[in-house]
Design a protein around this motif. Sequence first.
Motif, mmCIF file in Angstrom:
data_model
loop_
_atom_site.group_PDB
_atom_site.id
_atom_site.type_symbol
_atom_site.label_atom_id
_atom_site.label_comp_id
_atom_site.label_asym_id
_atom_site.label_seq_id
_atom_site.Cartn_x
_atom_site.Cartn_y
_atom_site.Cartn_z
ATOM 1 N N ALA A 75 0.806 -1.214 0.000
ATOM 2 C CA ALA A 75 0.000 0.000 0.000
ATOM 3 C C ALA A 75 0.840 1.264 0.000
ATOM 4 O O ALA A 75 1.795 1.381 0.761
ATOM 5 N N THR A 77 1.227 5.152 1.147
ATOM 6 C CA THR A 77 0.821 5.797 2.395
ATOM 7 C C THR A 77 -0.618 6.280 2.301
ATOM 8 O O THR A 77 -1.000 6.914 1.324
ATOM 9 N N GLU A 80 -3.238 1.867 3.481
ATOM 10 C CA GLU A 80 -2.866 0.610 4.138
ATOM 11 C C GLU A 80 -4.071 -0.288 4.400
ATOM 12 O O GLU A 80 -3.957 -1.515 4.373
ATOM 13 N N ASP A 81 -5.231 0.322 4.655
ATOM 14 C CA ASP A 81 -6.412 -0.474 4.987
ATOM 15 C C ASP A 81 -7.115 -1.027 3.750
ATOM 16 O O ASP A 81 -8.069 -1.787 3.864
#
Length: 150
Positions: A75, A77, A80-81
Amino acid sequence: MFSWFGKVSFVPYSKVQDFAVHLKDGRLMGSVCKECGQRSFPPRADCSECMSGEFEFREWNGKGTIHTFTRIEAAPTGFEDDVPFTVAVVDLEDGGRLLAWTGETIPFGEVRIGMEVQVVPRIFEEIEPIKVYYTLERPGTTWGKAPKSE
Ligand SMILES: [Zn+2]
């Protein structure tokens, strides 16, 4: 207004800022040169073919075919989720190209180069600033507001 798209104003001229207003309505607008008929997406205030500054907005139908795609596993920045996710470059039937995530109607295993897709603008109205983004869905999918995050 261009904060809707994040930090990058990819349309450099204020002449085309109506583009963002239409997007908020879920409409995908391109530009057509009044001099030579060149069709552009994203809309351009000045024609790339004949340099004319005379253009009009036209609503694009959002139909396209996948030119290329990639699966994002690591991912960037801020995302990430969201990994893994798939992004694809789409050749639009009405002209121009667009980069977008694949939506929930197209599982990763089914993504193919040359696949027909429908570009669907999604709108988050609950958060400020309002965010608009595109997903790629199966042909026939209509645009809608993104579901509220619980
Ligand atoms: Zn032109």
